[in-house]
Each structure stands twice: as C-alpha cells, then as structure tokens.
Design a protein around this motif. Structure first.
Motif, short mmCIF file in Angstrom:
data_model
loop_
_atom_site.label_atom_id
_atom_site.label_comp_id
_atom_site.label_asym_id
_atom_site.label_seq_id
_atom_site.Cartn_x
_atom_site.Cartn_y
_atom_site.Cartn_z
N PRO A 579 0.83 -1.20 0.00
CA PRO A 579 0.00 0.00 0.00
C PRO A 579 0.87 1.26 0.00
CG PRO A 579 -0.67 -1.51 1.75
CD PRO A 579 0.60 -2.06 1.17
N PRO A 580 0.43 2.32 -0.72
CA PRO A 580 1.24 3.55 -0.82
C PRO A 580 1.70 4.08 0.53
CG PRO A 580 -0.62 3.66 -2.31
CD PRO A 580 -0.79 2.39 -1.55
N LYS A 581 0.83 4.01 1.55
CA LYS A 581 1.24 4.59 2.83
C LYS A 581 2.44 3.84 3.43
CE LYS A 581 -1.34 2.41 6.62
NZ LYS A 581 -1.00 1.09 6.16
N ASP A 582 2.57 2.56 3.11
CA ASP A 582 3.73 1.81 3.61
C ASP A 582 5.01 2.17 2.86
OD1 ASP A 582 2.54 0.42 5.73
OD2 ASP A 582 1.63 -0.99 4.33
N HIS A 583 4.87 2.54 1.59
CA HIS A 583 6.03 3.07 0.86
C HIS A 583 6.50 4.35 1.55
CE1 HIS A 583 6.34 0.72 -2.87
NE2 HIS A 583 5.03 0.60 -2.85
N LEU A 584 5.52 5.19 1.87
CA LEU A 584 5.84 6.49 2.46
C LEU A 584 6.50 6.32 3.83
CD1 LEU A 584 5.24 9.37 1.44
CD2 LEU A 584 3.32 9.44 3.01
N LEU A 585 5.99 5.38 4.62
CA LEU A 585 6.57 5.17 5.95
C LEU A 585 7.99 4.61 5.86
CD1 LEU A 585 3.47 3.84 7.94
CD2 LEU A 585 4.58 6.08 8.12
N ALA A 586 8.23 3.77 4.86
CA ALA A 586 9.60 3.25 4.67
C ALA A 586 10.54 4.42 4.38
CB ALA A 586 9.62 2.25 3.52
N GLN A 587 10.09 5.31 3.48
CA GLN A 587 10.92 6.48 3.16
C GLN A 587 11.16 7.32 4.41
OE1 GLN A 587 9.48 8.86 -0.15
NE2 GLN A 587 10.79 10.58 0.39
N HIS A 588 10.11 7.49 5.21
CA HIS A 588 10.20 8.30 6.43
C HIS A 588 11.23 7.74 7.42
CE1 HIS A 588 9.07 10.27 10.14
NE2 HIS A 588 8.71 9.11 10.66
N VAL A 589 11.18 6.44 7.70
CA VAL A 589 12.12 5.90 8.71
C VAL A 589 13.55 5.94 8.20
CG1 VAL A 589 10.40 4.48 9.90
CG2 VAL A 589 11.82 3.43 8.14
N ILE A 590 13.73 5.68 6.92
CA ILE A 590 15.09 5.68 6.36
C ILE A 590 15.64 7.11 6.31
CG2 ILE A 590 16.42 5.24 4.23
CD1 ILE A 590 14.61 2.71 3.92
N GLN A 591 14.78 8.04 5.87
CA GLN A 591 15.23 9.42 5.76
C GLN A 591 15.61 10.02 7.13
OE1 GLN A 591 12.88 12.16 3.03
NE2 GLN A 591 14.85 11.60 2.17
N SER A 592 15.07 9.46 8.17
CA SER A 592 15.36 9.98 9.52
C SER A 592 16.83 9.85 9.90
CB SER A 592 14.51 9.25 10.56
OG SER A 592 13.15 9.47 10.29
N TYR A 593 17.59 9.03 9.15
CA TYR A 593 19.01 8.86 9.47
C TYR A 593 19.93 9.21 8.29
CZ TYR A 593 17.41 6.92 13.78
OH TYR A 593 16.82 6.80 15.02
N LEU A 594 19.42 10.01 7.36
CA LEU A 594 20.26 10.37 6.21
C LEU A 594 20.55 11.86 6.22
CD1 LEU A 594 18.47 8.44 3.33
CD2 LEU A 594 20.63 7.84 4.43
N ASP A 595 21.84 12.23 6.13
CA ASP A 595 22.15 13.66 6.06
C ASP A 595 21.84 14.21 4.67
OD1 ASP A 595 24.31 12.40 4.88
OD2 ASP A 595 25.79 13.11 6.33
#
Ligand code: CDP
Length: 647
Positions: A579-595
């Motif tokens: 589901p699209p919202k799970d794509h978005l959440l994956a991006q969110h958690v990963i982006q939380s640790y990327l400069d």
C-alpha cells in the motif's frame, strides 16, 4: 574480511555480464574491448582510486593496503561506486599500469596514474549547476551541463532565478520567454548527449512554488507519453516550508506568486496549486515535491552555501556547483552472515570495517576525480560531499523473512540506516584526524554539536535508542572537532549498479518477482534479459515446478497464485502489492538517518484516484521527508520493466 571472501568467489550472473559488456568494459578508440572480466574492472577502479593516497603518504605498503581493500569490496560486489566511477576510472591511461600484479606495483606507478588523469576520468554522478537571470549565464549553464553529462554525470538546476514569462527585459525592450522555454533548450542539449558513451542523460528542474510560472512548470510534462515532452527532465516543485504550506491548504489561504526581477504578481488559492500538482502527478508522475528548507535544516553549510536543487533522481541536494560521488553497500549479501542493525551484534566490527573502507574509497574519489569545471572542483574539495548508501534492501528483507510493509521491517530499516550513518560519520571523523577536516569545517554547524538528520524517537525501540545515543555522543563529542566530509550518506536508485551486483535496487521493494527486461545495446537491438528472484526460487525449493515458474513469470507477483502458501506471499511482496502509505513510511524511517536524501518512489495502483494521490501528498507534507515522487501504475506509457504478460 570473512564475508568479503565468501562473495569474492561468486561470479556475476549472465545478465550482469551482458550489462558490463554493453556499458562498462573499457574499449580502445576503434571499439575493441580492452577488458573481458569483472576482475579486471574491479582492479582498474581500485588502483585508480587508491592512487589518490599518494597525496597523504609515501608508504607504498599503505597504498597497496588501500588498493587491496577497495579491490575486495568491489570484486565481491558488496560495495559498488556509481556508474561514472566504473566507466571512467583508468580510462585512456596506460593499460600496463593496471595489468601489473599488486606486488610489482611501485610508488612511481601510483604517482603516474595520479598524474596522468585527464578530463575522461570524471567519477561523480551528481551535480547542481547554477544560472543567473541573463541570456549569457543561461547559455553558459547549458554548456557546463553538456560537459558534465558527456562524461556521465546527472545535473540539477533551480530555474526559479529566471524571471517569469512576459517580464520586461531592460536593454532590448522585449519580453522574457520564461523558465519553461529555457528548459526546452537544456532538454535539446541533453538529447544530443550519450552519457559516458553509454546511456541517456538525466536532469532535474526545480521551481519554487511561488514563482509566477509555477502552473506552466507543473503542466510542462502534462502531455508526456514518456518519450516526447521534456523527456530528459524530472521536475520538482520546491516547497520550502511544507508544514506552513499544509496550514495554508487547511485554511484555504491565498498564495502570492511573485519574482524579484519582475512586476508580475498573481494571487491564487494554495489549494488550486496543490490540486494541479496532484492531478498531473496522477496522470504522469510529474511533478514531484521537494522540500529544500528541510534539506538546508540538516545541511551543515546551509548558512553559507544553501542547497538549491538536487541531482536528477532527487537523492542528492547540493549547493550551486556542488558535486557528489556515490557508492552503495549491498545489504542483501551481508544479511546472510551479519545481524545488521543490532548494536550488540558480535560481528559489528566487521560491518564497521566495510563502512570505513567504503568511506575512505569515496573520500579518495574526491582527489582522484577530474572535475568538469574549476568552480565545481573548488566547492567539492572545500566541503567534500560523499554519498554512501545501500542497495539490496528488498532482497535482504526476503532473506530475513520480514514483509517490507510491516512494522518489524520498518524497525529494521531504521536500525540499519542508523548503523550505516553512525559508522559512516565515525569513519569520516577518523579520516579527518589523519587527513584534516574539510576546509570549511570551522564555518559549518559541526563545531556546535550539530546532528545532520532528525532521528526517530527513542521510545519506539530499544536498539533505536542505543543508536540514537551513540549518534548524539558522536556529534556532541569528536565530531565537534573532526569531520572530513560535510555529508556522508545518500541512497541512490542504483538502477544500473544493482544489476551488476545481482541484487534489488536501492531501498525499493522489488518491482516484480520476475520479468523480462529489454536492454537496447549499442547496435540498437533489443536484448531480452529474463529474471526470476533467486531468493524466491530458493524458498519455494523443490515445489518450484516448470508450471509454477511460468505462472510467476506471467504475473510478476505471487499474490494471486493459489498454490503458494500465505506465509510466503506475505514476505515476497512487490512494489504494487505494498500500500502507498507503507512506501511512504519506509521512506520516512530511512530518511530519519540520512544527512543527504534517498531515491524512493511511492508506487500506487492503477485504480488510485486523484484523491488518493492527494492524500499521499498531504501526508508527505507532515512527515520528516525531504521530497516526494509518486508513480501510478500504467500512468506513463514507457515503464522500464514489465512482467512478460504485459510485453
Ligand atoms: O546505478 P547507477 O550508478 O548507474 O545510477 P543510479 O544509482 O540509478 O543513479 C544515480 C545518479 O546517477 C542519478 O541520480 C543521476 O544523478 C545519475 N544518472 C544519470 O545522470 N543518468 C542516468 N541515465 C542515470 C543516473
């Protein structure tokens, strides 16, 4: 290193060799191959990049030690640099220097390699080129971009500086034709260039949301059928402050479109802008959104050289004339033997070592690179951007039996990215102690204890809490004194290199579990490359009959195949099953640790409505994302991959 030894033995697949042959093996002036094995390529890259170490030491053993580590990382395909490094390292140099055994290689040889670099040895994938609001500056930018693309780099631009269509031009008394007309000039230039002699050029155009031509910009690819309108561009609307914009939408507020070099002013409803973006994204995937304010918030030099655009695929924000070289670790290979993400894992030092050598490699690329412009060289060496990321996430999740769209998988993604970020930054600090800080360090935010990414809440997981603490200690401690690189982590799409590594691309779920991929070779023939996910093959084991195989190839997903058990279906999900919202959440958690940032597409089913797309756009404004790209299945007529039933 134990895990590298295991993978060094494995030869690339037939598909990988086909791609190597078509795009990466060096050729002489007449087109004859100078290379025929992956081993030769790995050795060439390792030696070319290790030669940069002559800048730091005269100790030949130390240089050879670096070459040996780089070689092992690349040969095993546990780490691969971005394509331009693979195309261009060692290019046009004396072949004999790369054929010698490492034992026979001398300090003079390394110096000769370093000194014989030419414009052909451009190693970076990402650039941002500025332009001023004048005819000569625009055409200078066209020329600069053409040079970069010719050697294999992708370029981003901020077109917001150009005055809107219809503005007066002092001197000629005429009217400006506006940013979109100039985008066509860049597009035409790009269409004449074959990057590195091997692939099509790619560009990113950014325009501020309050530029008077923003609607023309949003509509500029509306009629795109994949191969006609501005087809060498991705386009993104920059919304500097996404939360403020969201408030404006909720209050149905007005937005003034204006430009400092023009008397044109328009007042519009913020919601009209949002609705137009969403409608077009629903139709073609463009435009995406970009939140440069957030990029600058987490960029240590934003007070002096704010980032103004990203590279073509959106993962690398850069200031004007910025460049970045990327590299990716294949986590799918590593998860077989390592408990990645676990801060108490007994083999953690092995992962740390891999990251150290990958960071050292990318830092050496900054020295061994030949820059297309002196302005690019200057800022690249003053700030020393590198982008270490990962590929193979989806395959790693299959191996760990974690469904991509589950809470457990998201925790793994967050811990893994935190671990990568932490060790990358530790490595950059270690290198600074040996080689010096990036020259702009004292002017940066690091001396004040700056943490270059948001992190997730401590409470969500015990291991996350441990990583957060390590990260805080690092940035409040040693990093206030030592940092070799202004940014260290970027997750690229790895569109080509993941194929070389025989792994899934970047952090994306697998688009299909099986497919026939058509590659157009240099002769213009379409060559079919067929593929079925090897981890799935192994999981189904002896139950994989020829009939079942044919059905999987036909459908591309296993969700509607009755004979496959539910536990397997849950794990082996594809982009369209998620589901699209799970794509978005994956991006969110990963982006939380990327400069820097990551390349991620929010895949949506064909049946999604414009309202569904809007819901995702609104959610993206809320989360800690740096940008958004959606793609609705079937919305653009040229999908790169198709399951065989669609061919
Ligand atoms: O796998 P590979 O290293 O070839 O590239 P990627 O990870 O798919 O893309 C990384 C970056 O390379 C992109 O964001 C662009 O900046 C650049 N690129 C390009 O300029 N032209 C292409 N055809 C593909 C990528």
């Amino acid at each position: 290193m134990r895990v590298l030894n295991k993978w060094i033995q494995k030869e690339p697949s037939k598909n990988a060799i086909t791609i190597l042959k078509d795009r990466y093996f060096l050729k002489d002036g007449e087109g004859n191959y100078l290379e025929s094995t992956w081993d030769e390529v790995a050795k060439r890259i390792a030696r070319h990049v290790a030669a940069a170490e002559v800048n730091y030491t005269n100790d030949i053993e130390e240089i050879k030690n670096a070459e040996e580590h780089f070689y092992q990382l690349i040969k095993s395909r546990i780490f691969l640099p971005n394509s331009p490094t693979i195309f261009n390292a060692g290019k046009t140099m004396d072949r004999q220097l790369f054929k010698k055994d490492i034992e026979e290689t001398t300090l003079e040889d390394y110096k000769t390699i370093f000194d014989s670099r030419t414009k052909h040895n451009m190693l970076s994938a990402c650039f941002v080129i500025p332009m001023d609001d004048s005819m000569s500056a625009i055409f200078d930018a066209v020329k600069n971009a053409a040079l970069i693309m010719k050697y294999g780099g992708g370029v981003g631009y901020d077109f917001s500086v150009l005055r809107p269509k219809g503005s007066s031009i002092a001197g000629t008394g005429g009217k400006s034709s506006g940013p979109i007309s100039f985008m066509h000039v860049f597009n035409t230039a790009a269409s004449t260039i074959e990057q590195g002699g091997a692939r099509r050029a790619a560009q990113m155009a950014v325009l501020r949301y309050d530029h008077p031509d923003v609607f023309d910009f949003i509509n500029s690819k509306k009629d795109n059928k994949g191969n006609n309108v501005l087809n060498y561009f991705n386009i993104s609307v920059n919304i500097d402050n996404p939360k403020e914009f969201k408030k404006m939408l909720e209050e149905d507020g007005d937005l003034t479109l204006e430009h400092p070099a023009s008397s044109i002013r328009k007042t519009i409803k913020a919601n009209d802008l949002m609705n137009k973006m969403v409608e077009n994204a629903w139709k073609t995937g463009d435009p995406g959104m970009l939140f440069l304010g957030r990029h600058n918030q987490y960029y240590a030099m934003s007070e002096h050289t704010p980032v103004t655009a990203t590279n073509p695929c959106g993962e690398e924000p850069l200031p004007p004339f910025g460049s970045c070289n990327l590299g990716s670790i294949d986590v799918a290979k590593l998860v077989e033997d390592m408990d990645l993400g676990n801060p108490n894992s007994p083999d953690i030092s092995e992962f740390q070592e891999i990251v150290y050598w990958a960071v050292r490699f990318l830092d050496d690329v900054i020295e061994s690179n030949i820059y297309p412009l002196k302005e690019i060289e200057e800022i690249s060496k003053k700030q020393r951007f590198i982008g270490l990321g990962m590929m193979g996430l989806a395959d790693a999740l299959y191996k760990k039996e974690l469904p991509y769209n589950s809470e457990q998988a998201r925790k793994f993604m967050a811990k893994l990215t935190a671990e990568l970020a932490y060790f990358s930054h530790v490595a950059s600090t270690e290198l600074a102690k040996e080689r010096g800080n990036f020259p702009d360090f004292q002017r940066s935010k690091y001396p004040n204890g700056f943490i270059p990414f948001p992190m997730l809440d401590d409470e969500i997981d015990e291991d996350i809490k441990v990583w957060n603490e390590k990260i805080r200690q690092h940035f409040q401690g040693e990093a206030t004194k030592y940092k070799r690189n202004v940014q260290t982590n970027t997750i690229a799409p790895t569109g080509s290199i993941s194929n070389l590594a025989d792994t899934s691309s970047g952090i994306e779920p697998n688009f299909l579990l099986s497919y026939v991929r058509y590659m157009t070779n240099k002769e213009g023939d379409r060559v079919p490359l067929s593929y079925i996910n090897p981890i799935l093959m192994e999981k189904i084991g002896t139950n994989m009959t020829e009939e079942l195989k044919a059905e999987i190839i036909e459908k591309g997903s296993i969700q509607n195949i009755d004979s496959i058990p539910n536990e397997i279906k849950k794990i082996f999900v594809t982009s369209m099953d998620i589901p699209p919202k799970d794509h978005l959440l994956a991006q969110h958690v990963i982006q939380s640790y990327l400069d820097a940032s990551c390349s991620k597409t929010i895949n949506m089913p064909k049946s999604s409505t414009i309202e569904d797309v809007k819901a995702i756009y609104l959610q993206a404004l809320e989360l800690n994302l740096k940008g958004l790209t959606i793609y609705r299945d079937g919305s653009l007529e040229t999908q790169v991959l198709t399951s065989s039933s669609q061919e």
